[in-house]
Design a protein around this motif. Structure first.
Motif, PDB file in Angstrom:
ATOM      1  N   GLY A 110       0.786  -1.224   0.000  1.00 33.71           N
ATOM      2  CA  GLY A 110       0.000   0.000   0.000  1.00 33.71           C
ATOM      3  C   GLY A 110       0.813   1.267   0.000  1.00 33.71           C
ATOM      4  N   LYS A 111       2.125   1.162  -0.241  1.00 32.47           N
ATOM      5  CA  LYS A 111       3.002   2.329  -0.215  1.00 32.47           C
ATOM      6  C   LYS A 111       3.065   3.041  -1.566  1.00 32.47           C
ATOM      7  N   ILE A 112       2.499   2.415  -2.600  1.00 37.22           N
ATOM      8  CA  ILE A 112       2.368   3.041  -3.916  1.00 37.22           C
ATOM      9  C   ILE A 112       0.890   3.051  -4.258  1.00 37.22           C
ATOM     10  N   ALA A 113       0.332   4.221  -4.408  1.00 36.64           N
ATOM     11  CA  ALA A 113      -1.113   4.351  -4.638  1.00 36.64           C
ATOM     12  C   ALA A 113      -1.497   3.816  -6.015  1.00 36.64           C
ATOM     13  N   PHE A 114      -2.672   3.227  -6.072  1.00 38.77           N
ATOM     14  CA  PHE A 114      -3.208   2.766  -7.354  1.00 38.77           C
ATOM     15  C   PHE A 114      -4.054   3.887  -7.937  1.00 38.77           C
ATOM     16  N   GLU A 115      -3.705   4.316  -9.133  1.00 36.49           N
ATOM     17  CA  GLU A 115      -4.414   5.427  -9.776  1.00 36.49           C
ATOM     18  C   GLU A 115      -5.037   5.016 -11.091  1.00 36.49           C
ATOM     19  N   GLY A 116      -5.333   3.756 -11.233  1.00 39.28           N
ATOM     20  CA  GLY A 116      -5.980   3.280 -12.450  1.00 39.28           C
ATOM     21  C   GLY A 116      -5.001   2.634 -13.402  1.00 39.28           C
ATOM     22  N   PHE A 117      -5.529   1.816 -14.304  1.00 38.41           N
ATOM     23  CA  PHE A 117      -4.707   1.181 -15.327  1.00 38.41           C
ATOM     24  C   PHE A 117      -4.690   2.081 -16.548  1.00 38.41           C
ATOM     25  N   ARG A 118      -3.509   2.613 -16.869  1.00 32.56           N
ATOM     26  CA  ARG A 118      -3.443   3.523 -18.003  1.00 32.56           C
ATOM     27  C   ARG A 118      -2.232   3.202 -18.889  1.00 32.56           C
ATOM     28  N   ASP A 119      -2.490   3.249 -20.171  1.00 34.12           N
ATOM     29  CA  ASP A 119      -1.429   3.066 -21.155  1.00 34.12           C
ATOM     30  C   ASP A 119      -1.609   4.178 -22.177  1.00 34.12           C
ATOM     31  N   ARG A 120      -0.725   5.190 -22.090  1.00 30.56           N
ATOM     32  CA  ARG A 120      -0.864   6.383 -22.925  1.00 30.56           C
ATOM     33  C   ARG A 120      -2.213   7.060 -22.652  1.00 30.56           C
ATOM     34  N   ASP A 121      -2.554   7.108 -21.343  1.00 36.87           N
ATOM     35  CA  ASP A 121      -3.768   7.784 -20.886  1.00 36.87           C
ATOM     36  C   ASP A 121      -5.059   7.109 -21.338  1.00 36.87           C
ATOM     37  N   VAL A 122      -4.963   5.851 -21.749  1.00 35.18           N
ATOM     38  CA  VAL A 122      -6.161   5.115 -22.126  1.00 35.18           C
ATOM     39  C   VAL A 122      -6.337   3.977 -21.136  1.00 35.18           C
ATOM     40  N   LEU A 123      -7.532   3.836 -20.588  1.00 34.76           N
ATOM     41  CA  LEU A 123      -7.779   2.741 -19.657  1.00 34.76           C
ATOM     42  C   LEU A 123      -7.552   1.411 -20.338  1.00 34.76           C
ATOM     43  N   VAL A 124      -6.842   0.525 -19.692  1.00 35.05           N
ATOM     44  CA  VAL A 124      -6.563  -0.785 -20.255  1.00 35.05           C
ATOM     45  C   VAL A 124      -7.837  -1.604 -20.269  1.00 35.05           C
ATOM     46  N   PRO A 125      -8.255  -2.133 -21.426  1.00 32.33           N
ATOM     47  CA  PRO A 125      -9.485  -2.914 -21.489  1.00 32.33           C
ATOM     48  C   PRO A 125      -9.260  -4.327 -20.971  1.00 32.33           C
ATOM     49  N   LEU A 126     -10.333  -4.947 -20.568  1.00 31.53           N
ATOM     50  CA  LEU A 126     -10.263  -6.348 -20.143  1.00 31.53           C
ATOM     51  C   LEU A 126     -10.145  -7.223 -21.356  1.00 31.53           C
ATOM     52  N   LYS A 127      -9.205  -8.129 -21.348  1.00 30.10           N
ATOM     53  CA  LYS A 127      -9.023  -9.069 -22.451  1.00 30.10           C
ATOM     54  C   LYS A 127     -10.205 -10.010 -22.496  1.00 30.10           C
TER      55      LYS A 127
END
Length: 398
Positions: A378-395
């Motif tokens: 928990g020492k690194i906050a989770f701020e979402g899954f982003r790749d070039r500012d695009v949310l990573v879609p579920l495979k």
């Protein structure tokens, strides 16, 4: 001397005849010392209208907060006896935390006679192999009559469950199922109802082992649960039926219907919900707010498909703060470092035991990517899954 006395008491307690015949491993109600529940004679304290300063101070010394201690309207007439009670519990393996929990729930246990009332019952549970920590949340275990309630109920259960080990497991999982149910008013009618509804003896045994609390259900409530589960397509030979009974025995029918409506409000179809419930009956046991928070996080923050969540409903049982977010933080670090692909099947990666997840995603990469350890802690906050500012879609699965 103390150990010798305990051994003699335990020896006397191991002579109760079992329901199916004489079994030397069970205590004999004739030889066992008399046992009582709460009564004017049994209690060495008294209920008072206002908090007793000395009693409040003593309860605080037991680990209770001042507010909780003051809320108990009780006068402890003998702190020496209370000290002896606490020492007795410690000698049987109860920790100070266990004792604090029992006192918090019912401080009257501090006023009970240690040798006449408490010790015989503690010997009894010890002979069954029930661990002290399993009993700490149910103070009734030392207030119900040994000869009139506990022994007859145990004999009844042993006749159904078959082995001492199963009896011990059943009590350990739900001690209140033994202490809060009456043999003739609750237990026998409940088992008779299960038989009348067609549940095989083997299934009844397994059901009581996993959820002794069903013995508190009325015949009408039991019949209603069977009807509700039958409407889901669960028959008496389905293993899922037992876990369905276990789940529905913990909530009222009104609550069950409200939970169903709540899931439907998120767009879950009736078919999806019924299939998910068969897989994970506990999905209906969480509070409304907990269900809402988990679904909103999974759907809005992680952008998972609702149909995929319903295919793996076990994820609903995970804590967002303590489990899902730390795991997401780890996966995000690994995506950033190129250790895993951004289009990983996210839901499949998130579910599983802590041991499996840690081995697969933390320990495996800890040397090359130290941040995974920090993320998991928990020492690194989770701020979402982003790749070039695009949310990573579920495979897509399958």
């Amino acid at each position: 001397m103390f150990a010798s006395i305990c051994r003699r008491r335990l020896l006397r307690l191991r002579q109760i005849p079992s329901a199916a015949g004489t079994n030397p491993s069970w205590p004999n109600p004739i030889d066992a010392p008399p046992s009582h529940g709460y009564s004017a004679a049994a209690l060495a304290g008294a209920t008072v209208s206002e908090p007793c300063p000395i009693t409040v101070s003593y309860l605080i010394s037991c680990g209770l907060s001042p507010a909780v201690a003051a809320a108990h309207k009780l006068r402890i007439r003998s702190t020496d006896r209370a000290d002896t009670v606490r020492a007795l519990f410690r000698s049987y393996g109860f920790t100070d935390a266990d004792i604090t929990e029992m006192v918090r729930r019912d401080p009257r246990i501090l006023t009970l006679d240690p040798d006449r009332i408490l010790r015989p019952k503690l010997d009894f549970y010890a002979s069954l192999g029930v661990q002290p920590r399993k009993l700490a949340t149910t103070p009734l275990f030392v207030t119900r009559s040994l000869n009139k309630h506990l022994v007859p109920c145990i004999q009844f259960l042993r006749g159904i469950l078959g082995t001492d080990g199963k009896v011990c497991r059943a009590i350990s999982r739900n001690p209140s199922g033994l202490t809060q149910a009456d043999l003739d008013k609750n237990m026998r009618p409940a088992v008779d109802t299960l038989r009348r509804l067609g549940l095989p003896e083997e299934s009844i045994s397994k059901l009581l082992t996993i959820e002794l609390g069903v013995l508190r259900l009325s015949p009408d409530r039991m019949s209603q649960i069977f009807e509700d589960l039958k409407s889901l397509g669960l028959g008496v030979t389905d293993t899922g039926l037992l876990y369905g009974i276990r789940a529905l025995s913990c909530i009222s029918r009104e609550t069950w219907l409200r939970k169903v409506s709540l899931y439907k409000s998120f767009g879950v179809s009736e078919g999806e919900l019924l299939k998910a419930f068969k897989t994970q009956p506990t999905m209906l046991l969480f509070s409304d707010e907990s269900i809402k928070k988990k679904l909103r996080f999974l759907l809005d923050e992680l952008k998972l498909e609702l149909s995929e969540v319903m295919r793996l409903p076990v994820v609903i049982s995970y804590s967002v703060e303590k489990c899902i977010i730390p795991r997401c933080a780890v996966l995000r670090v690994l995506m950033r470092e190129g250790k895993i692909e951004p289009n990983i099947n996210l839901l499949s990666a998130l579910i599983g035991s802590a041991k499996i997840f840690s081995k697969r995603y933390v320990l495996r990469y800890a040397h090359d990517v130290p941040d995974v350890v920090k993320a998991y802690e928990g020492k690194i906050a989770f701020e979402g899954f982003r790749d070039r500012d695009v949310l990573v879609p579920l495979k897509p699965s399958g």
